[in-house]
Design an enzyme around this catalytic site. Structure first.
Site, PDB file in Angstrom:
ATOM      1  N   HIS A  74      -3.975   3.070  -3.576  1.00 15.49           N
ATOM      2  CA  HIS A  74      -4.222   2.622  -2.200  1.00 15.49           C
ATOM      3  C   HIS A  74      -3.549   1.289  -1.904  1.00 15.49           C
ATOM      4  O   HIS A  74      -2.763   1.187  -0.966  1.00 15.49           O
ATOM      5  CB  HIS A  74      -5.732   2.510  -1.945  1.00 15.49           C
ATOM      6  N   HIS A 127       0.848  -1.193   0.000  1.00 17.16           N
ATOM      7  CA  HIS A 127       0.000   0.000   0.000  1.00 17.16           C
ATOM      8  C   HIS A 127       0.885   1.245   0.000  1.00 17.16           C
ATOM      9  O   HIS A 127       1.215   1.774   1.059  1.00 17.16           O
ATOM     10  CB  HIS A 127      -0.903   0.009   1.237  1.00 17.16           C
ATOM     11  N   GLU A 170     -17.458  -4.406  24.827  1.00 16.95           N
ATOM     12  CA  GLU A 170     -16.585  -5.578  24.967  1.00 16.95           C
ATOM     13  C   GLU A 170     -15.359  -5.490  24.063  1.00 16.95           C
ATOM     14  O   GLU A 170     -14.243  -5.822  24.480  1.00 16.95           O
ATOM     15  CB  GLU A 170     -17.367  -6.858  24.655  1.00 16.95           C
ATOM     16  N   ARG A 194     -22.481 -19.609  36.354  1.00 18.86           N
ATOM     17  CA  ARG A 194     -23.471 -18.868  37.130  1.00 18.86           C
ATOM     18  C   ARG A 194     -24.005 -19.743  38.264  1.00 18.86           C
ATOM     19  O   ARG A 194     -24.308 -19.253  39.354  1.00 18.86           O
ATOM     20  CB  ARG A 194     -24.630 -18.436  36.230  1.00 18.86           C
ATOM     21  N   HIS A 197     -27.944 -16.018  24.991  1.00 17.04           N
ATOM     22  CA  HIS A 197     -26.912 -15.773  26.000  1.00 17.04           C
ATOM     23  C   HIS A 197     -26.152 -17.035  26.404  1.00 17.04           C
ATOM     24  O   HIS A 197     -25.201 -16.945  27.185  1.00 17.04           O
ATOM     25  CB  HIS A 197     -27.540 -15.149  27.255  1.00 17.04           C
ATOM     26  N   SER A 221     -22.583  -9.157  37.940  1.00 18.13           N
ATOM     27  CA  SER A 221     -22.718 -10.532  37.459  1.00 18.13           C
ATOM     28  C   SER A 221     -21.369 -11.200  37.256  1.00 18.13           C
ATOM     29  O   SER A 221     -21.229 -12.404  37.442  1.00 18.13           O
ATOM     30  CB  SER A 221     -23.491 -10.550  36.130  1.00 18.13           C
TER      31      SER A 221
END
Length: 671
Positions: free
Chosen positions: A269, A38, A419, A528, A481, A392
């Site tokens: 480019h 590039h 995240e 959990r 989930h 949690s």
């Protein structure tokens, strides 16, 4: 002062344009020789880089890892020849002309995109767009926190980023700039190569965002300048260094500057100019047609720029030497990512305590208890954070104060629901040095963080991901989930280590292994639902270090081995008891890390796996990866589909992940 005066004299005697053209010429030549690359960005951004490196960047080419250097991150990693040219011109010992000629070739120090683990002087691996600017946020964050702790005489540097249109289009950049603005990371300066061109053509094909307004809305200072005007660039950087906010400088440039027919187009480019255009560009710019040639006076001026920071480095070394021996040793230890002796001692004592007072809890709660121990042993370097969900994920120590612009000594970071930005920033924190970062969310949302996690594995950053709600065991939130393929997906990443501990003692051992690993990232997959404490011994060594170990031996010659990880180890133990009632001896092997087990020497691996004729793996996830342990004809008790919304106990029964299912798997194979 004499060295600084000589440096200034060497630079003022050489025209800025000729120095910038040295970058352009080397970049064009390297891409042309490789027939790949590039060239457009290095040609367009050469003026920006020249001003930055000759007038502002605090660095010493002879000591590229000097801790108090300014960081320069080429977020637009496709323009790597800009960075390689700068390393050569400023006098990086390893970056020779021969290396430039080896651009994109096997074994060279000049790969297609910058790799910090491969080439000295490169701060972070870039190429996937958006990662560089996001990682730089972590570097600036670490600088702010470390300066608050050790003082500005020891920690006082800027993080500069050269970003492209593509970096700012990627979604992770929004997460990153929002965090940086909120935290007022005023030593973060982004130089935006605003050339308006992507590989497809003008960026107007797909984008009409006003980046200056966008950054201002996120709490940044931002302005537009002419990216080919030396004075304008210098004035803008000067203003940025005085700002109390992070700064975006949108530098309007022409991609492929100097190429008579391709400049300003997508043709320059991502492909070599071609012999005719290269010749014409060099003639247009007044560059020698001889490949890889730099005029002696220009090279001398660049080398003077590369040594300009030697005095500052030496002065810094003097200030470091004036620190008390204890504080200096602590600073240097932390930059090496060396853990304090108190960590091993604290974890060992805690494991013995668990034997006396077993902890029946979800492994996310077991992790919370271990974090209290860790925070006591390394209170300032243990840096936790969460992408929301703190209550949690349970990775905030009771003693931890939240980091903010006003509380830079805080050691818990609220990343917000970001995240990907969190994972990228953690890479930057680790690469900067001084902290042991960990970040948390639900395991299913590693999908949102995956590009940065992959780069962590590629670079070998010792970050820890605290990923809770690790299976269908999370229950009622349902299949959106419930991770079923995520363990397999993470295990598939080279150099990524995944731990899925089965009880409180394994959690402590896996945390210790994760923190002591500084050559790659670690995932802690935590439940959990509550789990019993299954371990009854704590040997001096760490059984989890082998990836797997015999948790419960067979009573007699084993007809079957039950392998399981995490919450399913409890199921394996229950199945073993039921098999014993039927007169079938079996053994239980806990597998906290499948990939660590498979990495053991053949003899050790064979010893752990054993020679029982029937092998059963039990995991509330897909089978992928387990065949290396149980064989293609082995039995697997686990998931074969997505989950469902229901209480955890109902789900395990519904999907057949039970002790009875494991027993039946053995019975159908035992004659």
């Amino acid at each position: 002062m004499m060295q600084l005066d000589a440096t200034r004299m060497a630079q003022t005697q050489v025209d800025h344009t000729r120095m910038a053209n040295a970058i352009r010429g080397l970049s064009m030549d390297a891409v042309e020789k490789a027939k790949s690359g590039h060239p457009g960005l290095p040609m367009g951004a050469a003026d920006i880089a020249t001003v930055l490196f000759t007038q502002f960047l605090k660095f010493d080419a002879a000591a590229p890892a000097w801790p108090d250097r300014d960081r320069f991150v080429l977020s637009a990693g496709h323009g790597s020849m800009l960075l390689y040219s700068l390393l050569y011109l400023t006098g990086n010992a390893e970056m020779t002309l021969d290396q430039l000629k080896q651009f994109r070739q096997l074994g060279g120090l000049t790969p297609g995109h910058p790799e910090n683990f491969h080439t000295k002087g490169i701060e972070t691996t870039t190429g996937p767009l958006g990662q560089g600017i996001s990682t730089a946020v972590g570097m600036a964050l670490a600088e702010k926190m470390l300066a608050a702790e050790f003082g500005k005489k020891i920690v006082d540097h800027h993080t500069f980023v050269l970003a492209s249109d593509g970096d700012l289009m990627e979604g992770v950049s929004q997460e990153a700039i929002a965090m940086a603005g909120h935290w007022k990371l005023n030593k973060l300066i982004v130089l935006y190569d605003d050339n308006g061109i992507s590989i497809d053509g003008p960026t107007s094909l797909a984008d009409s965002v006003d980046q200056v307004k966008r950054f201002k809305s996120a709490g940044w200072a931002a302005e537009k300048i002419d990216g080919h005007d030396q004075a304008a660039i210098a004035d803008a950087i000067t203003r940025a260094k005085k700002s109390n906010k992070p700064t975006l400088i949108a530098c309007r440039t022409t991609i492929g500057f100097g190429a008579p027919h391709k400049a300003g187009t997508s043709k320059v480019h991502g492909e070599a100019l071609g012999a005719e255009e290269l010749k014409a560009a060099k003639e247009n710019l007044g560059i020698s047609l001889e490949p890889f040639s730099v005029p002696d006076d220009v090279l001398k001026a660049w080398r003077a720029a590369g040594s300009r920071g030697a005095v500052a480095r030496q002065e810094w070394e003097g200030r470091l030497g004036e620190l008390g021996s204890r504080k200096r040793a602590e600073f240097e230890r932390r930059l090496r990512h060396e853990r304090p002796a108190s960590l091993a001692k604290a974890v060992r004592a805690y494991k013995k305590e668990l034997l006396e007072k077993p902890l029946v809890a979800a492994t996310r709660k077991s992790s919370e208890a271990v974090i209290e121990v860790i925070a006591g042993a390394m209170p300032m370097e243990f840096l936790a954070g969460s992408a929301d969900l703190t209550g949690s994920n349970n990775n905030k120590a009771k003693s931890a104060t939240a980091f903010s612009a006003k509380t830079p000594k805080g050691r818990f970071i609220h990343y917000g629901i970001r995240e990907h930005g969190m994972a990228a920033a953690m890479n930057g924190i680790f690469l900067h040095g001084g902290f042991a970062p960990n970040g948390a969310t639900f395991l299913v949302f590693t999908d949102y963080a995956r590009p940065a996690m992959r780069l962590a594995a590629l670079m070998g950053t010792g970050v820890v991901y605290v990923m809770t709600h690790d299976s269908i065991g999370l229950g009622e939130d349902g299949p959106t989930h419930q991770p079923v393929e995520h363990l397999a997906a993470l295990r598939a990443i080279p150099n990524m280590r995944v731990f899925r501990p089965c009880d409180s003692i394994e959690v402590a051992e896996c945390w210790e292994l994760a923190l002591n690993r500084i050559d790659g990232p670690t995932v802690l997959a935590l439940t959990r639902q509550n789990l019993p404490q299954l371990r009854t011994t704590v040997p001096n060594d760490n059984p989890c270090a082998a990836g797997a170990y015999e948790l419960v031996p067979a009573q007699g010659e084993a007809k079957a081995t039950l392998f399981a990880s995490g919450s399913e180890v409890e199921i394996a133990v229950a199945a073993q008891k039921q098999l014993a009632e039927r007169g079938i001896a079996s053994r239980v092997v806990s597998v906290p890390s499948l990939e660590l087990l498979l990495a053991q020497p053949e003899a050790k691996r064979a010893e752990i796996i054993g020679n029982a004729p029937v092998k059963v793996a039990i995991e509330a996830a897909v089978r992928w990866g387990w065949d290396a342990v149980i064989g293609q004809d082995g039995e697997f008790v686990g998931m074969h589909s997505f989950g469902a919304s229901a209480p955890a106990k109902d789900l395990y029964k519904h999907f057949g992940i039970t002790a009875e299912a494991a027993v039946n798997a053995v019975l159908k194979r035992v004659s």
